[in-house]
Motif scaffolding. Structure first.
Motif, PDB file in Angstrom:
ATOM      1  N   ASP A 261       4.883   2.379  -6.764  1.00  0.00           N
ATOM      2  CA  ASP A 261       4.269   3.413  -7.584  1.00  0.00           C
ATOM      3  C   ASP A 261       2.899   2.989  -8.105  1.00  0.00           C
ATOM      4  N   PHE A 262       2.212   2.165  -7.363  1.00  0.00           N
ATOM      5  CA  PHE A 262       0.884   1.692  -7.743  1.00  0.00           C
ATOM      6  C   PHE A 262      -0.012   1.761  -6.510  1.00  0.00           C
ATOM      7  N   THR A 263      -1.305   1.850  -6.742  1.00  0.00           N
ATOM      8  CA  THR A 263      -2.253   1.914  -5.621  1.00  0.00           C
ATOM      9  C   THR A 263      -3.143   0.685  -5.557  1.00  0.00           C
ATOM     10  N   ALA A 264      -3.056  -0.201  -6.554  1.00  0.00           N
ATOM     11  CA  ALA A 264      -3.895  -1.403  -6.563  1.00  0.00           C
ATOM     12  C   ALA A 264      -3.168  -2.521  -7.286  1.00  0.00           C
ATOM     13  N   VAL A 265      -3.477  -3.750  -6.879  1.00  0.00           N
ATOM     14  CA  VAL A 265      -2.944  -4.941  -7.541  1.00  0.00           C
ATOM     15  C   VAL A 265      -4.126  -5.791  -7.985  1.00  0.00           C
ATOM     16  N   PHE A 266      -4.172  -6.092  -9.267  1.00  0.00           N
ATOM     17  CA  PHE A 266      -5.165  -7.000  -9.830  1.00  0.00           C
ATOM     18  C   PHE A 266      -4.438  -8.302 -10.123  1.00  0.00           C
ATOM     19  N   CYS A 267      -4.900  -9.394  -9.534  1.00  0.00           N
ATOM     20  CA  CYS A 267      -4.234 -10.691  -9.671  1.00  0.00           C
ATOM     21  C   CYS A 267      -5.040 -11.611 -10.587  1.00  0.00           C
ATOM     22  N   ALA A 268      -4.344 -12.431 -11.363  1.00  0.00           N
ATOM     23  CA  ALA A 268      -5.007 -13.313 -12.320  1.00  0.00           C
ATOM     24  C   ALA A 268      -5.782 -14.430 -11.652  1.00  0.00           C
ATOM     25  N   SER A 269      -5.579 -14.641 -10.351  1.00  0.00           N
ATOM     26  CA  SER A 269      -6.334 -15.673  -9.632  1.00  0.00           C
ATOM     27  C   SER A 269      -6.401 -15.308  -8.155  1.00  0.00           C
ATOM     28  N   VAL A 347     -17.656  -7.478  -4.630  1.00  0.00           N
ATOM     29  CA  VAL A 347     -16.915  -6.478  -3.866  1.00  0.00           C
ATOM     30  C   VAL A 347     -16.920  -6.850  -2.382  1.00  0.00           C
ATOM     31  N   ARG A 348     -15.700  -6.938  -1.820  1.00  0.00           N
ATOM     32  CA  ARG A 348     -15.577  -7.232  -0.388  1.00  0.00           C
ATOM     33  C   ARG A 348     -14.634  -6.191   0.226  1.00  0.00           C
ATOM     34  N   ASP A 349     -13.803  -6.622   1.170  1.00  0.00           N
ATOM     35  CA  ASP A 349     -13.054  -5.655   1.986  1.00  0.00           C
ATOM     36  C   ASP A 349     -11.645  -5.343   1.497  1.00  0.00           C
ATOM     37  N   SER A 350     -11.166  -5.993   0.447  1.00  0.00           N
ATOM     38  CA  SER A 350      -9.766  -5.788   0.047  1.00  0.00           C
ATOM     39  C   SER A 350      -9.594  -4.633  -0.933  1.00  0.00           C
ATOM     40  N   THR A 351     -10.669  -3.946  -1.292  1.00  0.00           N
ATOM     41  CA  THR A 351     -10.553  -2.780  -2.162  1.00  0.00           C
ATOM     42  C   THR A 351     -11.205  -1.567  -1.506  1.00  0.00           C
ATOM     43  N   GLY A 352     -10.615  -0.400  -1.767  1.00  0.00           N
ATOM     44  CA  GLY A 352     -11.126   0.853  -1.227  1.00  0.00           C
ATOM     45  C   GLY A 352     -10.649   2.013  -2.071  1.00  0.00           C
ATOM     46  N   PRO A 353     -10.996   3.235  -1.690  1.00  0.00           N
ATOM     47  CA  PRO A 353     -10.584   4.414  -2.460  1.00  0.00           C
ATOM     48  C   PRO A 353      -9.065   4.503  -2.580  1.00  0.00           C
ATOM     49  N   ALA A 354      -8.615   5.010  -3.713  1.00  0.00           N
ATOM     50  CA  ALA A 354      -7.171   5.116  -3.953  1.00  0.00           C
ATOM     51  C   ALA A 354      -6.558   6.209  -3.094  1.00  0.00           C
ATOM     52  N   PRO A 355      -5.426   5.939  -2.461  1.00  0.00           N
ATOM     53  CA  PRO A 355      -4.717   7.000  -1.722  1.00  0.00           C
ATOM     54  C   PRO A 355      -3.973   7.895  -2.699  1.00  0.00           C
ATOM     55  N   GLU A 356      -3.596   9.042  -2.243  1.00  0.00           N
ATOM     56  CA  GLU A 356      -2.825   9.947  -3.087  1.00  0.00           C
ATOM     57  C   GLU A 356      -1.372   9.494  -3.121  1.00  0.00           C
ATOM     58  N   ILE A 357      -0.818   9.414  -4.335  1.00  0.00           N
ATOM     59  CA  ILE A 357       0.588   9.016  -4.485  1.00  0.00           C
ATOM     60  C   ILE A 357       1.455  10.272  -4.496  1.00  0.00           C
ATOM     61  N   SER A 361       6.022   8.543  -1.372  1.00  0.00           N
ATOM     62  CA  SER A 361       5.381   7.233  -1.283  1.00  0.00           C
ATOM     63  C   SER A 361       5.804   6.328  -2.424  1.00  0.00           C
ATOM     64  N   GLU A 362       6.197   6.908  -3.579  1.00  0.00           N
ATOM     65  CA  GLU A 362       6.672   6.065  -4.677  1.00  0.00           C
ATOM     66  C   GLU A 362       7.947   5.343  -4.297  1.00  0.00           C
ATOM     67  N   ASN A 363       8.755   5.966  -3.450  1.00  0.00           N
ATOM     68  CA  ASN A 363      10.001   5.315  -3.022  1.00  0.00           C
ATOM     69  C   ASN A 363       9.861   4.594  -1.701  1.00  0.00           C
ATOM     70  N   ASP A 364       8.680   4.683  -1.101  1.00  0.00           N
ATOM     71  CA  ASP A 364       8.454   4.057   0.205  1.00  0.00           C
ATOM     72  C   ASP A 364       8.444   2.547   0.057  1.00  0.00           C
ATOM     73  N   ARG A 365       9.227   1.899   0.860  1.00  0.00           N
ATOM     74  CA  ARG A 365       9.287   0.432   0.782  1.00  0.00           C
ATOM     75  C   ARG A 365       8.218  -0.233   1.644  1.00  0.00           C
ATOM     76  N   GLY A 366       7.397   0.575   2.278  1.00  0.00           N
ATOM     77  CA  GLY A 366       6.266  -0.005   3.004  1.00  0.00           C
ATOM     78  C   GLY A 366       6.660  -0.679   4.287  1.00  0.00           C
ATOM     79  N   GLY A 367       7.715  -0.255   4.928  1.00  0.00           N
ATOM     80  CA  GLY A 367       8.063  -0.869   6.202  1.00  0.00           C
ATOM     81  C   GLY A 367       9.113  -1.944   6.045  1.00  0.00           C
ATOM     82  N   THR A 368       9.488  -2.509   7.151  1.00  0.00           N
ATOM     83  CA  THR A 368      10.517  -3.561   7.150  1.00  0.00           C
ATOM     84  C   THR A 368       9.894  -4.887   6.746  1.00  0.00           C
TER      85      THR A 368
END
Length: 372
Positions: A261-269, A347-357, A361-368
């Motif tokens: 249920d998120f479109t981005a991950v911000f990591c502390a490192s 800014v490099r390649d790991s960020t882009g426009p947010a997809p529509e949730i 998609s909130e319940n999508d496990r993103g594949g095997t």
């Protein structure tokens, strides 16, 4: 004709002369050769005022020719300084601190200091305090002129020992330490600029991944406050275990099995961001078209991974250089002000426009997902 009896011991071999050790060139030798006083040679080699420039040049040139090396022990006795500085870290294998130490070494070499790098690792708070105290006692006995340390490697008892011995120290920490000399990066600002970048790309539901460390708390606070002011949310998730790539990998894999249920991950490192990117890729989630990832630190390899990592840059080498300059000022008796360095987004390649949730998609496990 004389003869030697059969039982007589053989005559001893003549003793070989022991080779003389090569003698070190002294200041007195240089003074005698150039016809000047020892004081003139000392002032010339130390760039002290009061020496004719031609004489200074002659002294230094001859010292290079004879490979003169100063007697550090005598120098320490005469000046009261060892020109030795200790760097205490919580983990020597931390990629971030590798570059900080490089900055410290750069300035140390310029200013004629040597450094000792040590780590303080305790299995518990009690053992950490004990190990830090013992290490600091050894450094004091070696007459170090000063100490640069992370907050985690210099607990209260170790600081008290340094103060009692009159050894200046400087903190590298997540935020300024009240009443102590310190140098840090503005972690609140770092969190805000990461949040702003993601918000401008349309992300409103952002997951923040961090270990149980103060700098992560500050970065989460900065991002969370900035997003809350704009009606967006930041979900903070604390990692179980050491804040490293593997822990982040399994934390993200576990989360993908339950909900997305998120479109981005911000990591502390950056290290955590690498683990997150790997887990997303293994689960068939595309970065950044499905989920964007932001790190923090901008380690030297962040631009080399695939996709290259968008991250908050903090100047590790410059941080080390600034820390050493501040410590030298304290060693020389100055009141050195605390410094807070300003981070910036790369800014490099790991960020882009947010997809529509969507609900699906909130319940999508993103594949095997298969750990590997």
């Amino acid at each position: 004709m004389s003869s030697t009896s059969q039982g007589a011991a053989p005559a001893p071999e003549p003793e070989q002369a022991r080779p003389l050790l090569a003698q070190r060139t002294t200041i007195q030798d240089i003074a005698r050769h150039l016809g000047v006083s020892k004081g003139t040679v000392s002032m010339a080699l130390n760039d002290a005022p009061g020496v004719n420039e031609d004489t200074r040049r002659r002294v230094k040139e001859y010292a290079r020719q004879v490979r003169y090396l100063p007697n550090q022990l005598a120098r320490a006795i005469n000046t009261g300084r060892s020109h030795l500085v200790a760097v205490l870290l919580s983990r020597l294998t931390d990629s971030f601190y590798e570059e900080v130490v490089q900055g410290i070494e750069n300035v140390a070499a310029q200013k004629g200091y040597d450094i000792i790098v040590s780590s303080v690792v305790g299995a518990s708070a009690r053992s950490l305090n004990r190990d830090a105290d013992e290490l600091v006692d050894r450094l004091i006995s070696r007459q170090v002129d000063g100490v640069v340390g992370s907050v985690y490697s210099l607990p209260d008892s170790a600081r008290a020992r340094l103060k009692d011995a009159g050894v200046p120290f400087l903190f590298l920490g997540p935020d300024p330490v009240p009443g102590e000399a310190s140098l840090t990066v503005d972690n609140l600002l770092g969190g805000r600029i990461a949040a702003e970048h993601l918000y401008e790309l349309g992300h409103r539901r952002i997951l923040f991944l961090t270990g149980d460390e103060r700098f992560g708390e500050l970065r989460a606070q900065g991002a969370g406050e900035w997003l809350a002011e704009r009606g967006a949310s930041l979900e903070v998730r604390l990692l179980d275990g050491d804040p490293d790539m593997e822990t982040a990998y399994y934390a993200m894999a576990t989360r993908l099995r339950t909900r997305r249920d998120f479109t981005a991950v911000f990591c502390a490192s950056d290290l955590l961001a690498v683990g997150v990117c790997k887990a997303l890729q293994d689960a068939g989630v595309r970065v950044p078209s499905e989920i964007s990832v932001v790190g923090f630190d901008d380690l030297r390899w962040a631009k080399l991974i695939t996709p290259s990592l968008t991250t908050v840059h903090q100047p590790q080498v410059s941080q080390g250089e600034a820390a050493m300059h501040l410590l030298i000022r304290r060693i020389e008796g100055e009141v050195a002000p605390n410094r807070v360095l300003t981070p910036r987004i790369v800014v490099r390649d790991s960020t882009g426009p947010a997809p529509e949730i969507t609900p699906s998609s909130e319940n999508d496990r993103g594949g095997t997902f298969s750990p590997g």
